[in-house]
Design a protein around this motif. Structure first.
Motif, PDB file in Angstrom:
ATOM      1  N   MET A   1      35.367  71.543  37.093  1.00  0.00           N
ATOM      2  CA  MET A   1      36.497  72.503  36.589  1.00  0.00           C
ATOM      3  C   MET A   1      36.169  72.595  34.984  1.00  0.00           C
ATOM      4  SD  MET A   1      40.339  72.105  37.508  1.00  0.00           S
ATOM      5  CE  MET A   1      40.567  73.303  38.572  1.00  0.00           C
ATOM      6  N   ASP A   2      36.173  73.450  34.662  1.00  0.00           N
ATOM      7  CA  ASP A   2      36.289  73.574  32.971  1.00  0.00           C
ATOM      8  C   ASP A   2      37.539  73.710  32.468  1.00  0.00           C
ATOM      9  OD1 ASP A   2      36.797  76.165  33.845  1.00  0.00           O
ATOM     10  OD2 ASP A   2      35.637  77.305  32.556  1.00  0.00           O
ATOM     11  N   ILE A   3      37.615  73.596  31.178  1.00  0.00           N
ATOM     12  CA  ILE A   3      39.012  73.432  30.438  1.00  0.00           C
ATOM     13  C   ILE A   3      39.672  74.668  30.443  1.00  0.00           C
ATOM     14  CG2 ILE A   3      38.013  74.383  28.336  1.00  0.00           C
ATOM     15  CD1 ILE A   3      40.406  71.525  28.510  1.00  0.00           C
ATOM     16  N   ASN A   4      39.323  75.803  30.759  1.00  0.00           N
ATOM     17  CA  ASN A   4      39.876  76.928  30.889  1.00  0.00           C
ATOM     18  C   ASN A   4      40.674  77.065  32.168  1.00  0.00           C
ATOM     19  OD1 ASN A   4      39.055  77.976  28.585  1.00  0.00           O
ATOM     20  ND2 ASN A   4      37.244  79.222  29.674  1.00  0.00           N
ATOM     21  N   GLU A   5      40.242  76.475  33.497  1.00  0.00           N
ATOM     22  CA  GLU A   5      40.823  76.459  34.695  1.00  0.00           C
ATOM     23  C   GLU A   5      42.098  75.379  34.413  1.00  0.00           C
ATOM     24  OE1 GLU A   5      37.791  75.474  37.574  1.00  0.00           O
ATOM     25  OE2 GLU A   5      36.852  77.715  37.473  1.00  0.00           O
ATOM     26  N   LEU A   6      41.585  74.350  33.918  1.00  0.00           N
ATOM     27  CA  LEU A   6      42.596  73.264  33.556  1.00  0.00           C
ATOM     28  C   LEU A   6      43.905  73.846  32.939  1.00  0.00           C
ATOM     29  CD1 LEU A   6      40.652  70.085  33.450  1.00  0.00           C
ATOM     30  CD2 LEU A   6      42.283  70.598  35.327  1.00  0.00           C
ATOM     31  N   THR A   7      43.678  74.616  31.964  1.00  0.00           N
ATOM     32  CA  THR A   7      44.727  75.282  31.137  1.00  0.00           C
ATOM     33  C   THR A   7      45.606  76.157  31.692  1.00  0.00           C
ATOM     34  OG1 THR A   7      43.268  74.750  29.041  1.00  0.00           O
ATOM     35  CG2 THR A   7      45.100  76.273  28.840  1.00  0.00           C
ATOM     36  N   ALA A   8      44.865  77.002  32.670  1.00  0.00           N
ATOM     37  CA  ALA A   8      45.498  77.976  33.453  1.00  0.00           C
ATOM     38  C   ALA A   8      46.610  77.349  34.404  1.00  0.00           C
ATOM     39  CB  ALA A   8      44.578  78.825  34.329  1.00  0.00           C
ATOM     40  N   LEU A   9      45.817  76.124  35.243  1.00  0.00           N
ATOM     41  CA  LEU A   9      46.753  75.596  36.060  1.00  0.00           C
ATOM     42  C   LEU A   9      47.933  74.795  35.458  1.00  0.00           C
ATOM     43  CD1 LEU A   9      46.703  74.454  38.869  1.00  0.00           C
ATOM     44  CD2 LEU A   9      45.504  72.484  38.366  1.00  0.00           C
ATOM     45  N   PHE A  10      47.953  74.148  34.269  1.00  0.00           N
ATOM     46  CA  PHE A  10      48.766  73.750  33.519  1.00  0.00           C
ATOM     47  C   PHE A  10      49.778  74.630  32.994  1.00  0.00           C
ATOM     48  CE2 PHE A  10      50.838  71.891  29.443  1.00  0.00           C
ATOM     49  CZ  PHE A  10      51.394  70.732  30.061  1.00  0.00           C
ATOM     50  N   ALA A  11      49.417  75.777  32.659  1.00  0.00           N
ATOM     51  CA  ALA A  11      50.522  76.939  32.154  1.00  0.00           C
ATOM     52  C   ALA A  11      51.161  77.401  33.329  1.00  0.00           C
ATOM     53  CB  ALA A  11      49.605  78.101  31.722  1.00  0.00           C
ATOM     54  N   ASP A  12      50.407  77.521  34.576  1.00  0.00           N
ATOM     55  CA  ASP A  12      51.337  77.771  35.711  1.00  0.00           C
ATOM     56  C   ASP A  12      52.414  76.891  36.058  1.00  0.00           C
ATOM     57  OD1 ASP A  12      49.896  80.167  35.851  1.00  0.00           O
ATOM     58  OD2 ASP A  12      48.424  79.504  37.505  1.00  0.00           O
ATOM     59  N   SER A  13      51.919  75.606  35.838  1.00  0.00           N
ATOM     60  CA  SER A  13      52.996  74.466  36.172  1.00  0.00           C
ATOM     61  C   SER A  13      54.038  74.590  35.348  1.00  0.00           C
ATOM     62  CB  SER A  13      52.269  73.267  36.265  1.00  0.00           C
ATOM     63  OG  SER A  13      51.266  73.047  37.049  1.00  0.00           O
ATOM     64  N   MET A  14      53.884  74.718  33.932  1.00  0.00           N
ATOM     65  CA  MET A  14      55.014  74.735  32.929  1.00  0.00           C
ATOM     66  C   MET A  14      55.855  76.145  33.289  1.00  0.00           C
ATOM     67  SD  MET A  14      55.213  72.119  30.944  1.00  0.00           S
ATOM     68  CE  MET A  14      54.730  71.229  32.192  1.00  0.00           C
ATOM     69  N   PHE A  15      55.200  77.193  33.530  1.00  0.00           N
ATOM     70  CA  PHE A  15      55.869  78.223  33.823  1.00  0.00           C
ATOM     71  C   PHE A  15      56.735  78.074  35.112  1.00  0.00           C
ATOM     72  CE2 PHE A  15      56.315  82.852  35.635  1.00  0.00           C
ATOM     73  CZ  PHE A  15      57.023  83.363  34.723  1.00  0.00           C
ATOM     74  N   LEU A  16      56.330  77.684  36.141  1.00  0.00           N
ATOM     75  CA  LEU A  16      57.325  77.322  37.302  1.00  0.00           C
ATOM     76  C   LEU A  16      58.501  76.394  36.850  1.00  0.00           C
ATOM     77  CD1 LEU A  16      57.480  77.618  40.343  1.00  0.00           C
ATOM     78  CD2 LEU A  16      56.189  75.659  40.744  1.00  0.00           C
ATOM     79  N   VAL A  17      58.333  75.431  36.105  1.00  0.00           N
ATOM     80  CA  VAL A  17      59.040  74.562  35.663  1.00  0.00           C
ATOM     81  C   VAL A  17      60.333  75.195  35.144  1.00  0.00           C
ATOM     82  CG1 VAL A  17      59.878  72.736  34.249  1.00  0.00           C
ATOM     83  CG2 VAL A  17      58.003  72.391  35.641  1.00  0.00           C
ATOM     84  N   ILE A  18      59.770  76.065  33.866  1.00  0.00           N
ATOM     85  CA  ILE A  18      60.674  77.048  33.206  1.00  0.00           C
ATOM     86  C   ILE A  18      61.661  78.035  34.010  1.00  0.00           C
ATOM     87  CG2 ILE A  18      60.858  78.803  31.409  1.00  0.00           C
ATOM     88  CD1 ILE A  18      58.568  77.523  30.148  1.00  0.00           C
ATOM     89  N   ILE A  19      60.984  78.629  34.978  1.00  0.00           N
ATOM     90  CA  ILE A  19      61.601  79.414  36.044  1.00  0.00           C
ATOM     91  C   ILE A  19      62.673  78.738  36.827  1.00  0.00           C
ATOM     92  CG2 ILE A  19      61.292  80.814  37.801  1.00  0.00           C
ATOM     93  CD1 ILE A  19      60.347  82.346  35.391  1.00  0.00           C
TER      94      ILE A  19
END
Length: 89
Positions: A1-19
């Protein structure tokens, strides 16, 4: 898994927390502002007058939107668990 996929996964998690937080907190903030304006206009300084409506509206939001929130969180964890073999390599 490269850094772009990890960043996308982390961004989705943070977006879900904010929502999730904004769905629960925003109605309480709006109602608190309305009650504060009412208290300022009538010069009533009762603490329970501002606390109780915010508590009730937050509990109602959990009641009405809780199923959707749990479903969103469950979908994120399902995606995480399905990607474990891909993450490990």
């Amino acid at each position: 898994m490269d850094i772009n996929e990890l960043t996308a996964l982390f961004a989705d998690s943070m977006f879900l927390v904010i929502i999730m937080v904004s769905v629960l907190v925003t109605p309480g903030l709006i109602l608190g502002l309305i009650v504060a304006v009412f208290q300022a206009a009538t010069q009533v300084n009762e603490q329970t007058l501002s606390f109780l409506p915010r508590l009730i509206i937050t509990l109602l939001m959990v009641l009405f939107v809780g199923n959707w929130l749990i479903q969103q969180l469950s979908d994120l964890f399902d995606r995480l668990f399905m990607n474990i073999p891909h993450i490990i390599g």
